[in-house]
Structure formats: structure tokens, C-alpha cells
Scaffold this motif. Structure first.
Motif, mmCIF file in Angstrom:
data_model
loop_
_atom_site.group_PDB
_atom_site.id
_atom_site.type_symbol
_atom_site.label_atom_id
_atom_site.label_comp_id
_atom_site.label_asym_id
_atom_site.label_seq_id
_atom_site.Cartn_x
_atom_site.Cartn_y
_atom_site.Cartn_z
ATOM 1 N N GLN A 162 0.830 -1.208 0.000
ATOM 2 C CA GLN A 162 0.000 0.000 0.000
ATOM 3 C C GLN A 162 0.862 1.255 0.000
ATOM 4 O O GLN A 162 0.527 2.255 -0.650
ATOM 5 N N TRP A 163 1.984 1.228 0.713
ATOM 6 C CA TRP A 163 2.895 2.375 0.688
ATOM 7 C C TRP A 163 3.533 2.541 -0.687
ATOM 8 O O TRP A 163 3.811 3.670 -1.124
ATOM 9 N N VAL A 164 3.770 1.435 -1.373
ATOM 10 C CA VAL A 164 4.283 1.534 -2.745
ATOM 11 C C VAL A 164 3.271 2.259 -3.629
ATOM 12 O O VAL A 164 3.637 3.105 -4.456
ATOM 13 N N ALA A 165 1.993 1.958 -3.439
ATOM 14 C CA ALA A 165 0.948 2.642 -4.206
ATOM 15 C C ALA A 165 0.958 4.139 -3.917
ATOM 16 O O ALA A 165 0.828 4.966 -4.826
ATOM 17 N N VAL A 166 1.123 4.500 -2.641
ATOM 18 C CA VAL A 166 1.218 5.917 -2.283
ATOM 19 C C VAL A 166 2.444 6.546 -2.949
ATOM 20 O O VAL A 166 2.398 7.681 -3.428
ATOM 21 N N GLY A 167 3.551 5.786 -2.982
ATOM 22 C CA GLY A 167 4.762 6.295 -3.623
ATOM 23 C C GLY A 167 4.572 6.573 -5.104
ATOM 24 O O GLY A 167 5.053 7.589 -5.626
#
Length: 416
Positions: free
Chosen positions: A32-37
Motif C-alpha cells: 500500500q505504501w508503494v501505491a502511495v509512492g
């Protein structure tokens, strides 16, 4: 790729549609943090594309056979188109997958940069910047709303900070890197590079983001005819503060180089270093304000308004001292750097049931105020000079603080 997000609502500031992890109150996963990135990369690219003409203005004007002033208007064109696009698009999306919408917007951005790369004159430049403004308005207008749907409730403020940090880092890293490419390979290569990276980002958005349909809570309100208007006291107060503060900032910041040349008489290299530090302090302010605004959005924005007012007043009074001017620029950087995320959280806290719409409206007002500030600053500096410009901007920033103090604000921050 993530599985589709569940259409279950979460009370408070948490978004209407959240991931299963958010519903269970679990921590946000690495994926999910990758998606935010990836979302942050998208905002970084749209603002870098908007601002790059600043770094390659002279060779770009020469290559197009037009004046530097005409070339500079390309920023105004992009900003105005974005100001119209951002609030309109959320009303047209229906149940479209937001992931696909963002990816298409990045393709539109790539087309705009590609047309800028091959432009032969002012006419094609205008067309390319209009197209670019559409892509920018969609991406920036949706980024924060989408970010809130990618993470667990406890991480919402940080996710919004990351998404908005793409705006700040575009000035710190994007424009200098684009300028370097332009100096080394020509300004057309710089825009061509942005076009290519935008296409890569479009693919990354499709791969990294989950399926994001229209939030369930919004659907229910539409079906029952109970959708609340955005004309809420807290929203109106927040937008008024944004108009005044962003106008004040860009009226002065557009002419910060002449101010530093005239008052402390800094060299070009010293000014470049100071503006780089301004950008670094801006990134610090972005994340600090995101953490604070998650709990107290109104107080955070008011402190930022006070910081901008103070920095401009100090620069006007004591700006002939290089040391004091440097300190004022640092305070200015921290204060303005936190404004995007602070005001964004004010808006979404004031209208948690209509996050997409209020975010689009906010970004439209924000980008429109950028164009207004740059235009108004030019009128003042041409008619009265640098110091009166700084005092005028400080007064407008102070007016935003007073509006925020008197008018109603969000009743609470994020529920974590």
C-alpha cells in the motif's frame, strides 16, 4: 496488484472506501505504501511539467522565437486550465475506476509534454500547455483523495503528506533536474524526458493501485437525494484562507530573486543556494504540517499563515541583512511548505463525506490563486517596487490569518 477495495465506510475523517486493512484497523502494508509512492511520483511529474519553463526560459524562448514574457505565460495557461479541470472532473467520474482515470491523465500529461517538445511557435505552445493543464488538474485534484483510500486510518495524514510532497519536491528536485537536462541536451530533451517518464508512471499506476470505484457513502447520498452541499461554513472559511494566503505567497515569491538582489544584494549563486534551502525547508514543513494537521488542521493552517506573514514582514524591514534575509526565507519555506497538506486536511476534515469533490474544489482554488498571485505581484512590483510588494503580500497573508481566526473551521482532526 492489489485486490479491489471494499466499499465499506469508516466513520470520521477516514475515507468512505478503504482497504480491508483499514477497516480492521491494521497497519498499512508495504504494498500500500508503494501505491502511495507511485501516486507521489505522479504529483511530482505534473508540477515539474508545469514549472519546468522557469528553469529553461531563455533557451526555450529563443527556440520558439518568442519573448521570455510570452514563454512565461505558459505557466499561467497551465495553472488556469488546471484550476478549471480539478473541481469539474470529480463530478464527471461516476463509478469509473480512479486508477484508470489517473493513468489516462498521465498519458494526457505525456502528450502535453510531447507537444511542447516539438512546438515551433507560440500557438503550439499554448495548445500543449492547455493539454498539460488538463492532466495536471486531474492528477493533483485526485491525488490526496485517492491517498486516503490506500492506507489504514492511522496513516491517512502521512499518506496525504507523501502525496502532496510531490508538489514541493518538484521545486526542490524536479525543476533543477529538468534544467540540468535542458542545459546538457537542450530544452526539448527535457520535456521529452518528462513525456517518457509520464508514460512509465501511467503504467505504474495501473499496476500498483487497487481498483477504486466511487465511494459507497457518496453513492448512498446520491441515491437518497441527501448529498450534502459543499457550501459549508468550515469549507468556505478554509477556501477563503487559501485564496488569500496562496495569492500573497505567489505575489511575493514570483519576485523573490529581484528582492534578494535588491535588498541584501546577494549574488546569483548565493540566491540559488538560498532557494534550494527554501525548498528543503519546504519539504520539512510539508511533513511536519501533515502530522500536526492530522489532529488540529485549523490551528496548523493558522500557524502557517502567521509564519508567512512574519517572514514577509521581516524581509521587508530587515531584508538588507543577508543573514536576516536567509532566516526569513527559511521560515517562509517551512510555512508555505506545509500549506498544501495542512489546507488539504482542513478541507477533507470539513467534508469527510465528499472527499473527492472538496479536494477537486480545493485544488482548483489553489491553482487559480497561484495565477492570481503572480499577476497581482507583477502589477504591484511594476507600480511601486519590491518593498511595497513585500508589505502588500504580508498584509494579505495577515488577512488570511484573521479570516481563519474569525470564521468557523473543522471541528476535529483525523480519527486515528
Amino acid at each position: 496488484m492489489f485486490p479491489p477495495l471494499a466499499d465499506d465506510g469508516v466513520e470520521g475523517m477516514s475515507c468512505s472506501v478503504t482497504s480491508p486493512d483499514a477497516i480492521r484497523g491494521e497497519r498499512t502494508s508495504l504494498h500500500q505504501w508503494v501505491a502511495v509512492g507511485v501516486l507521489t511520483l505522479a504529483t511530482f511529474l505534473v508540477v515539474t511539467s508545469e514549472m519546468l519553463p522557469v528553469g529553461v526560459l531563455t533557451p526555450m524562448a529563443e527556440g520558439l522565437g518568442i519573448s521570455a514574457g510570452a514563454t512565461g505565460t505558459s505557466l499561467t495557461i497551465t495553472g488556469l486550465v488546471s484550476a478549471v479541470t480539478a473541481p469539474v472532473v470529480p463530478r464527471l467520474l461516476g463509478n469509473l475506476d480512479r486508477r484508470v482515470v489517473l493513468a489516462v491523465a498521465m498519458v494526457v500529461l505525456a502528450i502535453g509534454n510531447g507537444l511542447t517538445m516539438i512546438a515551433g511557435g507560440f500557438g503550439m505552445l499554448v495548445v500543449s500547455r492547455v493539454i498539460l493543464g488538463v492532466g495536471m488538474g486531474v492528477v493533483w485534484g485526485m491525488a490526496s483523495a485517492v491517498a486516503t483510500r490506500l492506507v489504514a486510518p492511522r496513516s491517512i495524514a502521512l499518506a496525504v503528506s507523501f502525496a502532496v510532497s510531490g508538489v514541493a519536491s518538484a521545486s526542490v528536485l524536479g525543476v533543477p533536474l529538468g534544467t540540468f537536462v535542458g542545459n546538457a541536451f537542450g530544452w526539448r530533451a527535457a520535456f521529452g524526458s518528462l513525456a517518457a517518464i509520464a508514460l512509465v508512471a501511467a503504467a505504474a499506476l495501473l499496476l500498483a493501485l487497487p481498483v477504486l470505484r466511487r465511494p459507497e457513502a457518496t453513492d448512498n447520498r446520491v441515491e437518497t437525494g441527501q448529498r450534502a452541499s459543499l457550501a459549508r461554513p468550515a469549507v468556505i472559511t478554509g477556501l477563503t484562507v487559501v485564496v488569500l494566503l496562496v495569492t500573497a505567497h505567489f505575489a511575493a515569491y514570483t519576485y523573490v530573486r529581484p528582492a534578494l538582489e535588491e535588498l541584501p544584494r546577494m549574488s546569483a549563486n548565493a540566491i540559488a543556494l538560498l532557494l534550494l534551502l527554501y525548498g528543503v525547508f519546504g519539504l520539512i514543513g510539508n511533513f511536519a504540517a501533515g502530522a500536526a494537521a492530522g489532529r488540529k488542521p485549523r490551528l496548523t493552517v493558522l500557524l502557517l499563515a502567521a509564519g508567512i506573514s512574519l517572514a514577509l514582514a521581516i524581509l521587508a524591514v530587515f531584508g538588507t541583512s543577508a543573514l536576516v534575509a536567509g532566516l526569513a526565507i527559511a521560515v517562509w519555506g517551512v510555512a508555505y511548505g506545509g500549506l498544501s497538506v495542512g489546507a488539504q486536511l482542513w478541507m477533507t476534515t470539513a467534508a469527510p463525506d465528499r472527499v473527492e469533490h472538496v479536494t477537486g474544489l480545493y485544488v482548483g482554488v489553489f491553482t487559480g490563486s497561484i495565477a492570481l498571485g503572480a499577476f497581482a505581484g507583477g502589477l504591484v512590483v511594476e507600480g511601486a517596487g519590491i518593498v511595497p510588494l513585500l508589505w502588500t503580500a504580508a498584509a494579505v497573508a495577515l488577512a488570511s490569518l484573521l479570516v481563519g481566526l474569525v470564521g468557523p473551521g473543522p471541528k476535529r482532526g483525523l480519527r486515528v
